[in-house]
Design an enzyme around this catalytic site. Sequence first.
Site, PDB file in Angstrom:
ATOM      1  N   PRO A  87       0.837  -1.198   0.000  1.00 21.05           N
ATOM      2  CA  PRO A  87       0.000   0.000   0.000  1.00 21.05           C
ATOM      3  C   PRO A  87       0.872   1.248   0.000  1.00 21.05           C
ATOM      4  O   PRO A  87       1.901   1.282   0.677  1.00 21.05           O
ATOM      5  CB  PRO A  87      -0.819  -0.116   1.290  1.00 21.05           C
ATOM      6  CG  PRO A  87      -0.048  -1.047   2.155  1.00 21.05           C
ATOM      7  CD  PRO A  87       0.749  -1.955   1.262  1.00 21.05           C
ATOM      8  N   GLY A  89       1.872   5.341   0.568  1.00 20.55           N
ATOM      9  CA  GLY A  89       1.647   6.393   1.571  1.00 20.55           C
ATOM     10  C   GLY A  89       1.554   5.851   2.980  1.00 20.55           C
ATOM     11  O   GLY A  89       0.958   6.475   3.853  1.00 20.55           O
ATOM     12  N   GLY A  91       4.371   4.354   4.691  1.00 20.72           N
ATOM     13  CA  GLY A  91       5.668   4.204   5.360  1.00 20.72           C
ATOM     14  C   GLY A  91       6.286   2.832   5.163  1.00 20.72           C
ATOM     15  O   GLY A  91       7.223   2.464   5.881  1.00 20.72           O
ATOM     16  N   ASP A 138      15.586   3.380   2.784  1.00 23.01           N
ATOM     17  CA  ASP A 138      14.501   2.543   2.230  1.00 23.01           C
ATOM     18  C   ASP A 138      14.993   1.644   1.102  1.00 23.01           C
ATOM     19  O   ASP A 138      14.850   0.416   1.161  1.00 23.01           O
ATOM     20  CB  ASP A 138      13.377   3.436   1.678  1.00 23.01           C
ATOM     21  CG  ASP A 138      12.500   4.020   2.768  1.00 23.01           C
ATOM     22  OD1 ASP A 138      12.871   3.922   3.946  1.00 23.01           O
ATOM     23  OD2 ASP A 138      11.433   4.580   2.430  1.00 23.01           O
TER      24      ASP A 138
END
Length: 274
Positions: A87, A89, A91, A138
């Site tokens: 998903p 947005g 994080g 990330d």
Amino acid sequence: MAQARAKIILAGEHAVVYGHPAIAQPIDLEVRIHAIKSLEPGLVFLNPKMDPQHKSDSLFAQVQPKLVSLFGDRVEKLVFEIDSDIPGGCGLGSSAALSVGLIRAALEHFGESGSPEEIALMALELEKIFHGNPSGVDHTVIAHEDLIWFQNGQVEKINAYRPLKFSIMMASPHAGTRAVVEAVRQRRLQDEVAVNKIFSGISEIVFSMRSQIEQGNLREMGLLMNRNQRLLKQLGVSTPELDQLCEQAIQNGALGAKLTGAGGGGCVIALFAE
Ligand code: PMV
């Protein structure tokens, strides 16, 4: 078919943008990307779960030229079919997984391979399109597919003494990592001393967290997560919904809970005993 997994940040988000360390690990949600020969190049999303921040055509329009600069004209004959479970947005690193997945898909198509370091270096160029000035944690954890210590582009694998069991709870999506990181930057411009103090506190937590992970002290880890959450709240990146999810997790027996990623919405991670 190439794949790239999502990630969680166990400790250190935001401070990591300013050179402090962070700890992150991959989780079992993935994006699958297939590069197919085509007359018209492009990105085709097979499902609508992608991050709203990525949906901007102007951002996507920059991906193809960047891929050409990385792989040469041969990518102009490729269309990338993208099927994501991650998903946006929230994080969980949906844009970083997309960036790593695109690099892996192109390499796979050309029958080439790359080390995690090489893949991370190329993925950073795509991640910059989505995030502006990412710390790199990330896409690095996603390229390395391991529990890592990350600081200023340097990465070390962490050996956990025992398996770490997190639950992930989702609140409303945030307005985009870029926006939340910018809000923190503005806040730091207004009160550098206070924000730097928060970052130092977070940094201490990350150092202690590493020792606790290596020694298998889950209870201590939980307490550190709670402390990290309080500092993220002070930084202004938590929300009442995220705070409430943390409290609920603790009431339900979690050893600790905190938001993960940029905040302003998104996900909470909660640590449970084995
Ligand atoms: O929200 P995410 O998954 O993009 O995580 C961002 C982590 C930050 O520390 C807030 C930003 C960064 O570049 O490290």
